[in-house]
Design an enzyme around this catalytic site. Structure first.
Site, PDB file in Angstrom:
ATOM      1  N   HIS A  19       0.812  -1.214   0.000  1.00 30.86           N
ATOM      2  CA  HIS A  19       0.000   0.000   0.000  1.00 30.86           C
ATOM      3  C   HIS A  19       0.850   1.271   0.000  1.00 30.86           C
ATOM      4  CE1 HIS A  19      -3.452  -2.737   1.499  1.00 30.86           C
ATOM      5  NE2 HIS A  19      -3.387  -2.705   0.180  1.00 30.86           N
ATOM      6  N   SER A 135      -6.814  -1.826  -1.228  1.00 31.59           N
ATOM      7  CA  SER A 135      -6.373  -1.111  -2.430  1.00 31.59           C
ATOM      8  C   SER A 135      -7.479  -0.273  -3.082  1.00 31.59           C
ATOM      9  CB  SER A 135      -5.763  -2.096  -3.434  1.00 31.59           C
ATOM     10  OG  SER A 135      -6.642  -3.163  -3.712  1.00 31.59           O
ATOM     11  N   GLU A 153     -13.744  -8.480  -8.046  1.00 32.23           N
ATOM     12  CA  GLU A 153     -13.628  -9.332  -6.854  1.00 32.23           C
ATOM     13  C   GLU A 153     -14.559 -10.524  -7.024  1.00 32.23           C
ATOM     14  OE1 GLU A 153     -11.725  -9.674  -4.039  1.00 32.23           O
ATOM     15  OE2 GLU A 153     -13.043 -11.398  -3.761  1.00 32.23           O
ATOM     16  N   ASP A 181     -13.876 -12.560 -12.984  1.00 34.31           N
ATOM     17  CA  ASP A 181     -12.476 -12.960 -12.909  1.00 34.31           C
ATOM     18  C   ASP A 181     -11.611 -11.795 -13.421  1.00 34.31           C
ATOM     19  OD1 ASP A 181      -9.939 -13.953 -13.579  1.00 34.31           O
ATOM     20  OD2 ASP A 181     -10.724 -15.972 -13.859  1.00 34.31           O
ATOM     21  N   ASP A 202      -3.251  -8.273  -7.706  1.00 32.16           N
ATOM     22  CA  ASP A 202      -2.899  -8.675  -6.338  1.00 32.16           C
ATOM     23  C   ASP A 202      -3.677  -9.926  -5.931  1.00 32.16           C
ATOM     24  OD1 ASP A 202      -2.059  -8.592  -3.667  1.00 32.16           O
ATOM     25  OD2 ASP A 202      -3.582  -7.118  -3.106  1.00 32.16           O
TER      26      ASP A 202
HETATM   27  N1  SAM Z   1      -5.911  -5.901  -3.438  1.00 32.45           N
HETATM   28  C1  SAM Z   1      -6.514  -6.016  -2.113  1.00 32.45           C
HETATM   29  C2  SAM Z   1      -5.904  -4.981  -1.204  1.00 32.45           C
HETATM   30  O1  SAM Z   1      -4.732  -4.606  -1.413  1.00 32.45           O
HETATM   31  O2  SAM Z   1      -6.597  -4.525  -0.301  1.00 32.45           O
HETATM   32  C3  SAM Z   1      -6.357  -7.403  -1.542  1.00 32.45           C
HETATM   33  C4  SAM Z   1      -6.756  -8.493  -2.465  1.00 32.45           C
HETATM   34  S1  SAM Z   1      -6.584 -10.106  -1.837  1.00 32.45           S
HETATM   35  C5  SAM Z   1      -4.869 -10.322  -1.740  1.00 32.45           C
HETATM   36  C6  SAM Z   1      -7.019 -11.051  -3.242  1.00 32.45           C
HETATM   37  C7  SAM Z   1      -8.520 -11.031  -3.540  1.00 32.45           C
HETATM   38  O3  SAM Z   1      -8.732 -11.584  -4.846  1.00 32.45           O
HETATM   39  C8  SAM Z   1      -9.354 -11.877  -2.597  1.00 32.45           C
HETATM   40  O4  SAM Z   1     -10.341 -11.057  -2.020  1.00 32.45           O
HETATM   41  C9  SAM Z   1      -9.974 -12.968  -3.478  1.00 32.45           C
HETATM   42  O5  SAM Z   1     -11.302 -13.302  -3.108  1.00 32.45           O
HETATM   43  C10 SAM Z   1      -9.964 -12.318  -4.837  1.00 32.45           C
HETATM   44  N2  SAM Z   1      -9.898 -13.209  -6.016  1.00 32.45           N
HETATM   45  C11 SAM Z   1      -9.344 -14.459  -6.113  1.00 32.45           C
HETATM   46  N3  SAM Z   1      -9.323 -14.862  -7.395  1.00 32.45           N
HETATM   47  C12 SAM Z   1      -9.874 -13.857  -8.132  1.00 32.45           C
HETATM   48  C13 SAM Z   1     -10.075 -13.642  -9.530  1.00 32.45           C
HETATM   49  N4  SAM Z   1      -9.712 -14.577 -10.428  1.00 32.45           N
HETATM   50  N5  SAM Z   1     -10.625 -12.480  -9.938  1.00 32.45           N
HETATM   51  C14 SAM Z   1     -10.970 -11.526  -9.040  1.00 32.45           C
HETATM   52  N6  SAM Z   1     -10.804 -11.661  -7.713  1.00 32.45           N
HETATM   53  C15 SAM Z   1     -10.245 -12.796  -7.256  1.00 32.45           C
END
Ligand code: SAM
Length: 328
Positions: A19, A135, A153, A181, A202
């Site tokens: 972040h 994020s 998400e 996705d 991420d």
């Molecule tokens: N970027 C966020 C932050 O910095 O606050 C944290 C994200 S977390 C590491 C990863 C997220 O991706 C999870 O909430 C998960 O449910 C979601 N996720 C997993 N596979 C995904 C996909 N193929 N497309 C979108 N979201 C997905």
């Protein structure tokens, strides 16, 4: 597939690196007059409670944001030998002498936390730090009227929380939230209308296939829109796929003649240990990195100042260190 919930990890040491870097990127990229499209492929819930059940259960924020804010500030560490073959801006270990204050990038990060936690801003007491931004909230804070934010998400609960959290901001169609996705959806937004974009990728890396999907997705994105800024967070763990990912991203950037930057923060050893009863103790996430393709020219200096402070304040043993490489 869906056991990962970022709420368990919110505010941990990886989030501090992630972040702080994201804020430095958003601050720079939103200075120009042309519209910016920000695409966050794995958005999470957007906002987290640091006193909530998840965060309290895991205690990861204690080793991240709370640790950062509860120690006196210390400055840059002595340089270590650089890895061969790349321009290395800096490497370092921990525990130097006293410093005048926060590095500007960390100051911006703390200021953003203050903005979300008025009582903490007023008292400076970390017990009053209750809300942690994911994020999406960080990105949104920097947007001006012409910019757009696309959030993806997949998790049903996190998608619902994210939608509700974004709705409360009352920003209308400037921020779009989709339960799709993110790897796939990204394709449809590149190149962006005003030909300026930052993509933040991420994933949770819950599935081994995520590593390969990140590399493929970034290669496709750079092909579609070569001048975008592409930002990938990755864990540094003893697993071949994790080890290969930054190398693959570097190769991709070099082949496409794009500049790149790779910042990594280690807070502890990755070795397994045993407790007094002989029970094996897993160390938890020891290190992580941010790989940026087409970074702003200001990012290297920002991180060069911030990383030694992160090492000094978040480091848990003598393995604590950082690397900052760049090329192109
Ligand atoms: N970027 C966020 C932050 O910095 O606050 C944290 C994200 S977390 C590491 C990863 C997220 O991706 C999870 O909430 C998960 O449910 C979601 N996720 C997993 N596979 C995904 C996909 N193929 N497309 C979108 N979201 C997905």
């Amino acid at each position: 597939m869906f056991s990962y919930r970022h709420a368990f990890h919110a505010g941990n040491h990886a989030d501090v690196l992630k972040h702080t870097t994201l804020i430095a990127l958003m601050k720079y990229l939103t200075q120009k007059d042309t519209a910016l499209t920000v695409i966050d492929t794995h958005a999470g819930a957007g906002l987290y409670r640091l006193d909530g059940d998840y965060t309290e259960t895991s205690g990861e924020a204690q080793e991240g944001i709370f640790r950062l804010l509860s120690e006196p500030k210390t400055p840059a560490a002595p340089a270590k030998k650089a890895p061969a073959g790349t321009k290395t801006a800096a490497t370092g270990t921990a525990k130097p002498a006293a410093a005048p204050g926060w590095a500007p990038a960390l100051q911006d990060y703390i200021d953003l936390l203050r903005g979300l936690n008025p009582q903490f801003a007023e008292t400076g007491n970390i017990a009053h730090l209750k809300i942690y931004p994911g994020s999406p909230f960080i990105e949104q804070q920097f947007l001006s009227g012409r910019d757009k934010l696309k959030l993806f998400e997949l998790h049903p609960t996190d998608f619902k929380s994210l939608s509700g959290n974004i709705e409360q901001l009352g920003v209308g169609r400037q921020v779009a939230v989709s339960r799709e996705d993110g790897f796939e959806a990204l394709k449809t937004f590149l190149p962006p209308p005003a030909r300026r974009a930052m993509v933040f990728c991420d994933p949770s890396y819950e599935m081994k296939s995520d590593y390969g999907r990140v590399a493929t997705c970034m290669a496709d994105a750079v092909k579609r829109f070569a001048t975008g800024t592409y930002v990938v967070w990755y864990p540094i763990i003893p697993r071949p796929e994790a080890h290969d990912l930054p190398r693959k991203l570097k190769t991709l950037a070099v082949k496409a003649s794009r500049s790149w930057l790779n910042a990594a923060l280690t807070v502890k050893s990755s070795k397994l240990t045993t407790d007094t009863s002989g029970e094996v103790i897993r160390p938890g996430l020891p290190a992580s990195g941010m790989f940026v393709i087409n970074p702003p020219h200001t990012l290297k200096a920002e991180l060069q100042a911030a990383l030694p402070q992160m090492v000094a304040l978040l480091g848990q043993d003598r393995n604590a260190s950082f690397t900052l490489e760049h090329g192109g």
